[in-house]
Design a protein around this motif. Sequence first.
Motif, PDB file in Angstrom:
ATOM      1  N   LEU A  59       2.931  91.758-113.078  1.00 51.62           N
ATOM      2  CA  LEU A  59       4.078  91.825-113.986  1.00 51.62           C
ATOM      3  C   LEU A  59       3.902  92.894-115.053  1.00 51.62           C
ATOM      4  N   ASP A  60       2.674  93.216-115.382  1.00 50.80           N
ATOM      5  CA  ASP A  60       2.344  94.152-116.457  1.00 50.80           C
ATOM      6  C   ASP A  60       2.687  95.577-116.026  1.00 50.80           C
ATOM      7  N   SER A  61       3.621  96.197-116.730  1.00 44.39           N
ATOM      8  CA  SER A  61       4.059  97.546-116.360  1.00 44.39           C
ATOM      9  C   SER A  61       3.500  98.635-117.266  1.00 44.39           C
ATOM     10  N   THR A  62       2.739  98.256-118.293  1.00 39.04           N
ATOM     11  CA  THR A  62       2.248  99.256-119.255  1.00 39.04           C
ATOM     12  C   THR A  62       0.758  99.117-119.539  1.00 39.04           C
ATOM     13  N   GLY A  63       0.033  98.368-118.731  1.00 38.87           N
ATOM     14  CA  GLY A  63      -1.392  98.184-118.981  1.00 38.87           C
ATOM     15  C   GLY A  63      -1.682  97.378-120.237  1.00 38.87           C
ATOM     16  N   SER A  64      -0.802  96.445-120.556  1.00 38.40           N
ATOM     17  CA  SER A  64      -0.902  95.699-121.814  1.00 38.40           C
ATOM     18  C   SER A  64      -1.748  94.436-121.722  1.00 38.40           C
ATOM     19  N   LEU A  65      -2.096  94.001-120.512  1.00 32.85           N
ATOM     20  CA  LEU A  65      -2.700  92.680-120.353  1.00 32.85           C
ATOM     21  C   LEU A  65      -4.001  92.503-121.151  1.00 32.85           C
ATOM     22  N   ASP A 324       7.769 104.925-126.049  1.00 33.50           N
ATOM     23  CA  ASP A 324       7.587 106.156-125.274  1.00 33.50           C
ATOM     24  C   ASP A 324       8.877 106.963-125.182  1.00 33.50           C
ATOM     25  N   VAL A 325      10.010 106.279-125.148  1.00 29.01           N
ATOM     26  CA  VAL A 325      11.302 106.960-125.125  1.00 29.01           C
ATOM     27  C   VAL A 325      11.701 107.405-126.523  1.00 29.01           C
ATOM     28  N   ALA A 326      11.452 106.548-127.521  1.00 25.79           N
ATOM     29  CA  ALA A 326      11.974 106.796-128.869  1.00 25.79           C
ATOM     30  C   ALA A 326      11.263 107.938-129.586  1.00 25.79           C
ATOM     31  N   VAL A 327       9.947 108.046-129.415  1.00 24.71           N
ATOM     32  CA  VAL A 327       9.188 109.017-130.213  1.00 24.71           C
ATOM     33  C   VAL A 327       9.650 110.456-129.975  1.00 24.71           C
ATOM     34  N   PRO A 328       9.734 110.961-128.733  1.00 25.79           N
ATOM     35  CA  PRO A 328      10.197 112.346-128.569  1.00 25.79           C
ATOM     36  C   PRO A 328      11.631 112.560-129.051  1.00 25.79           C
ATOM     37  N   ARG A 329      12.485 111.546-128.923  1.00 22.70           N
ATOM     38  CA  ARG A 329      13.858 111.696-129.409  1.00 22.70           C
ATOM     39  C   ARG A 329      13.892 111.753-130.933  1.00 22.70           C
ATOM     40  N   LEU A 330      13.044 110.984-131.592  1.00 24.56           N
ATOM     41  CA  LEU A 330      12.982 111.059-133.049  1.00 24.56           C
ATOM     42  C   LEU A 330      12.393 112.391-133.501  1.00 24.56           C
ATOM     43  N   GLN A 331      11.389 112.884-132.785  1.00 28.08           N
ATOM     44  CA  GLN A 331      10.833 114.200-133.129  1.00 28.08           C
ATOM     45  C   GLN A 331      11.896 115.283-132.981  1.00 28.08           C
ATOM     46  N   ARG A 357       9.470  97.937-135.073  1.00 29.18           N
ATOM     47  CA  ARG A 357       9.254  96.615-134.484  1.00 29.18           C
ATOM     48  C   ARG A 357       8.042  96.626-133.548  1.00 29.18           C
ATOM     49  N   GLY A 358       7.919  97.678-132.754  1.00 28.24           N
ATOM     50  CA  GLY A 358       6.807  97.762-131.830  1.00 28.24           C
ATOM     51  C   GLY A 358       5.463  97.830-132.531  1.00 28.24           C
ATOM     52  N   VAL A 359       5.410  98.541-133.644  1.00 28.98           N
ATOM     53  CA  VAL A 359       4.168  98.621-134.420  1.00 28.98           C
ATOM     54  C   VAL A 359       3.898  97.302-135.136  1.00 28.98           C
ATOM     55  N   GLU A 360       4.927  96.706-135.692  1.00 27.62           N
ATOM     56  CA  GLU A 360       4.748  95.460-136.445  1.00 27.62           C
ATOM     57  C   GLU A 360       4.273  94.314-135.561  1.00 27.62           C
ATOM     58  N   CYS A 361       4.698  94.281-134.302  1.00 26.18           N
ATOM     59  CA  CYS A 361       4.269  93.191-133.422  1.00 26.18           C
ATOM     60  C   CYS A 361       2.946  93.500-132.736  1.00 26.18           C
ATOM     61  N   GLY A 362       2.453  94.736-132.867  1.00 20.50           N
ATOM     62  CA  GLY A 362       1.162  95.082-132.300  1.00 20.50           C
ATOM     63  C   GLY A 362       1.200  95.738-130.941  1.00 20.50           C
ATOM     64  N   ALA A 363       2.402  96.007-130.416  1.00 22.73           N
ATOM     65  CA  ALA A 363       2.480  96.668-129.117  1.00 22.73           C
ATOM     66  C   ALA A 363       1.830  98.045-129.168  1.00 22.73           C
ATOM     67  N   ARG A 364       2.018  98.750-130.258  1.00 16.75           N
ATOM     68  CA  ARG A 364       1.299  99.982-130.559  1.00 16.75           C
ATOM     69  C   ARG A 364       0.768  99.865-131.985  1.00 16.75           C
ATOM     70  N   THR A 365      -0.353 100.501-132.261  1.00 14.83           N
ATOM     71  CA  THR A 365      -0.896 100.467-133.612  1.00 14.83           C
ATOM     72  C   THR A 365      -0.372 101.654-134.416  1.00 14.83           C
ATOM     73  N   ALA A 366      -0.461 101.516-135.730  1.00 10.38           N
ATOM     74  CA  ALA A 366      -0.055 102.620-136.603  1.00 10.38           C
ATOM     75  C   ALA A 366      -0.907 103.854-136.332  1.00 10.38           C
TER      76      ALA A 366
END
Length: 396
Positions: A59-65, A324-331, A357-366
């Motif tokens: 089920l893991d599509s991003t190596g998050s397990l 992954d989608v949002a960062v290049p669009r924001l740049q 939201r992704g950083v706050e929940c820990g999906a990615r770190t600051a």
Amino acid sequence: MLDTVDTELRTRYPGTDGQAQPIHTAYVPADRIMEDTPSTWGAAAVELLDRHHDLLAELDSTGSLPDVRKRLAQDPIQDLRIDFEDGYGFRTDAEEDEAASAAGAVLATWAYTPYRPQSYGIRTKGLAVGERNRTVRTLELVLAAMVDVPAGFVFTVPKIRAAEQVPALVALCEGLESGYRLRAGTLRFELQIESPQAIIAADGTAPIARMIGLAEGRCSALHFGTYDYTAACGVAAPDQALDHPAADYAKSVMQVAAAQTGVWVCDGSTQIVPDTEPEAALRNHHRLVGRSLRRGYYQGWDMHPGHLVTRWLATYDFFRQAIDVAVPRLQAYLDRRSGGVMDEPATAEALAATVLRGVECGARTAEDLAARAPELSPAVLRALVTRAPIPQEVLS
């Protein structure tokens, strides 16, 4: 004339207050709560993850397990309600009195323990004529046992059916704050939407927007009750589910009514738990969480330790892909380049909110974000979310 309109709009739609919305609320019956419930739920979730590792890796599509496992071992529950309603049932007054005092004592210990949830509270019984005295007494006993009310404490009120019930909750909060010498505004509540009358009133209006206004800033969230709501709509028991069209309609009304008010919307639960058929239950819950996230419902109920596994996995997968989608669009937005997509300020706001939201929940770190896009600092992201001026050094 327009100044008056502007003031009214600012008051009714203040936007976010900057607090991070939890990804879930775990519901634990009052007769099962213990000081170590968060850690025991986490341990049970880790055991389930290890036992069904191959399925979850599929089920893991991003190596998050691996990161999910670490999260479950260290900080598994973000938000928790000790349940005195459906999960607890009707007991004698003496029995619920004892349970309420015990629950307050547990909540008091969590203010000083490292394994506590980030926020917590109780779900009372409702406001119907046969329940409201019990609701008030349980809340009083919990407050008395806590002594000090921690920041983030909230009580959830089920089966709200009319906007006129909300001023009574405000009056109750004011009375309890006075009686227990609490700072004004300390007590906040969540409204559980699980009756069709809360979606469309007898006069054809949608009362949730009125409820939020009548709460006078004390309503922190709207929680959806999957099974009470779909049952009240006449949906047959086998078809009652988070993804039933009747449930989708109700949540859409909640979402629109709460938009830009600062009130969170929390999706409901599934009664399917990973006990007798764990693989099917894990797949189903992972699918439902992902579906809710794609529809903009960033929080949901969890009723079983096994739900934590797929809650965190689906959440990490969703936000890692979204970032992954949002960062290049924001740049590109900050550089005023198209990058193939010409984003408007509203879209940049939504992209930045997703990254936060992704950083706050820990999906990615600051630290991950800073290494990848140093210009997208928390200050810049918050400026984009609130449409405030971007720091000049970023634009130069």
